[in-house]
Motif scaffolding. Structure first.
Motif, PDB file in Angstrom:
ATOM      1  N   SER A  47       0.803  -1.224   0.000  1.00 25.62           N
ATOM      2  CA  SER A  47       0.000   0.000   0.000  1.00 25.62           C
ATOM      3  C   SER A  47       0.835   1.273   0.000  1.00 25.62           C
ATOM      4  CB  SER A  47      -0.929   0.010   1.224  1.00 25.62           C
ATOM      5  OG  SER A  47      -1.699  -1.159   1.270  1.00 25.62           O
ATOM      6  N   LEU A  48       2.145   1.148   0.078  1.00 25.56           N
ATOM      7  CA  LEU A  48       2.995   2.331   0.204  1.00 25.56           C
ATOM      8  C   LEU A  48       2.931   3.213  -1.038  1.00 25.56           C
ATOM      9  CD1 LEU A  48       6.120   0.817   1.991  1.00 25.56           C
ATOM     10  CD2 LEU A  48       4.065   1.851   2.990  1.00 25.56           C
ATOM     11  N   SER A  49       2.858   2.611  -2.210  1.00 28.87           N
ATOM     12  CA  SER A  49       2.766   3.387  -3.448  1.00 28.87           C
ATOM     13  C   SER A  49       1.467   4.181  -3.489  1.00 28.87           C
ATOM     14  CB  SER A  49       2.857   2.469  -4.669  1.00 28.87           C
ATOM     15  OG  SER A  49       4.089   1.790  -4.704  1.00 28.87           O
ATOM     16  N   ALA A  50       0.360   3.530  -3.128  1.00 30.54           N
ATOM     17  CA  ALA A  50      -0.936   4.218  -3.115  1.00 30.54           C
ATOM     18  C   ALA A  50      -0.946   5.327  -2.079  1.00 30.54           C
ATOM     19  CB  ALA A  50      -2.057   3.224  -2.841  1.00 30.54           C
ATOM     20  N   ALA A  51      -0.328   5.091  -0.931  1.00 27.57           N
ATOM     21  CA  ALA A  51      -0.291   6.108   0.119  1.00 27.57           C
ATOM     22  C   ALA A  51       0.487   7.336  -0.332  1.00 27.57           C
ATOM     23  CB  ALA A  51       0.321   5.525   1.389  1.00 27.57           C
ATOM     24  N   SER A  52       1.590   7.124  -1.046  1.00 30.11           N
ATOM     25  CA  SER A  52       2.372   8.265  -1.526  1.00 30.11           C
ATOM     26  C   SER A  52       1.581   9.058  -2.559  1.00 30.11           C
ATOM     27  CB  SER A  52       3.709   7.797  -2.111  1.00 30.11           C
ATOM     28  OG  SER A  52       3.526   7.034  -3.285  1.00 30.11           O
ATOM     29  N   GLY A  53       0.798   8.357  -3.400  1.00 29.15           N
ATOM     30  CA  GLY A  53      -0.045   9.041  -4.356  1.00 29.15           C
ATOM     31  C   GLY A  53      -1.148   9.835  -3.674  1.00 29.15           C
ATOM     32  N   TYR A  54      -1.737   9.267  -2.629  1.00 29.61           N
ATOM     33  CA  TYR A  54      -2.784   9.975  -1.880  1.00 29.61           C
ATOM     34  C   TYR A  54      -2.194  11.238  -1.249  1.00 29.61           C
ATOM     35  CZ  TYR A  54      -6.985  10.582   0.989  1.00 29.61           C
ATOM     36  OH  TYR A  54      -8.141  11.081   1.545  1.00 29.61           O
ATOM     37  N   ALA A  55      -1.004  11.110  -0.657  1.00 32.09           N
ATOM     38  CA  ALA A  55      -0.368  12.260  -0.010  1.00 32.09           C
ATOM     39  C   ALA A  55      -0.078  13.373  -1.015  1.00 32.09           C
ATOM     40  CB  ALA A  55       0.911  11.815   0.690  1.00 32.09           C
ATOM     41  N   GLU A  56       0.456  13.008  -2.170  1.00 32.62           N
ATOM     42  CA  GLU A  56       0.776  14.009  -3.190  1.00 32.62           C
ATOM     43  C   GLU A  56      -0.479  14.740  -3.673  1.00 32.62           C
ATOM     44  OE1 GLU A  56       3.056  12.546  -6.431  1.00 32.62           O
ATOM     45  OE2 GLU A  56       4.751  11.945  -5.191  1.00 32.62           O
TER      46      GLU A  56
END
Length: 230
Positions: A47-56
């Motif tokens: 989920s780390l990739s999705a989390a970074s996208g959500y943050a951006e």
């Protein structure tokens, strides 16, 4: 599910990089399900990739609020709820110095039975998180998969039997939202001319790419007999 969960982020499937697809899922999730919070935390590792996208996309800082023990296997395939919860306790730790007193957006790739999500929300709250808002970078999983995932009937899937609000209450989150099917398809962005360009969405909508003539009948029989039909 390869794009969402199983594949490594450095993989390319049908010309699409998995990390990029997951990051797009997070971006679209932030657009579809915004919430006020202090930080975005991804559930390691898928989920780390999705989390970074959500943050951006949201402008909310991304932080490492959960740490994974790399020597514990995937928990959703454990055969009993007790073993799944034990696996989560052994697999993840919340970073108190990061999450204490904060409103957290916890981004995860999916919810299968709900056991893992409930335990992670509790971990964050036990570490002092003020609020935990769960955002799932895929649609609700409502149908079993017959192409390699060991889920046999709909009764095993929490989203097949409960509303989003009921799931939120079950996992003890302050809010819960899922990515839409349209958002998922757009995130992956397969080109029509790409090899194997058809996405299997059966896990979410029951539209299986191959006929399952006797599935519903056997499913009903399994409920009556209280045994698996496999």
């Amino acid at each position: 599910m390869e794009y969402i969960y199983f594949a490594r982020p450095d993989s390319n499937i049908a010309g699409v990089n998995v990390h990029t697809a997951r990051k797009n899922m997070g971006r679209n999730l932030a657009k579809e399900a915004p919430v006020e919070a202090d930080m975005v935390v991804g559930v390691p590792n898928s989920s780390l990739s999705a989390a970074s996208g959500y943050a951006e996309a949201s402008g909310i800082p991304y932080e490492i609020g959960l740490v994974k023990n790399q020597y514990i296997a995937r928990t959703f395939i454990q055969p009993t709820p007790a073993l799944r919860e034990q696996g989560v306790r052994m697999k993840l730790s919340a970073v108190r110095g990061v999450v204490e007193g904060k409103k957290i957006i916890m981004v995860d790739d999916s919810i299968v039975r709900g056991t893992t999500s409930k335990r992670i929300v509790r971990l964050l709250k036990e570490a002092g998180a003020k609020e935990v808002h769960v955002r799932i970078a895929s649609p609700p999983l409502k149908y079993p998969c017959f192409y390699g995932i060991d889920i046999q009937t709909r009764k095993e899937l929490i989203a097949a039997n409960h509303s989003v609000e009921e799931i939120r209450q079950c996992i003890e989150a302050d809010s819960l939202e899922f990515l839409s099917e349209e958002g998922l398809i757009q995130s992956i962005g397969l080109k029509e001319e790409a090899p194997y360009s058809g996405l299997c969405m059966a896990y979410f909508n029951g539209d299986y790419p191959t006929p399952l003539y006797d599935y519903e009948e056997k499913y009903r029989e399994s409920l009556k007999e209280k045994v698996s039909f496999f």
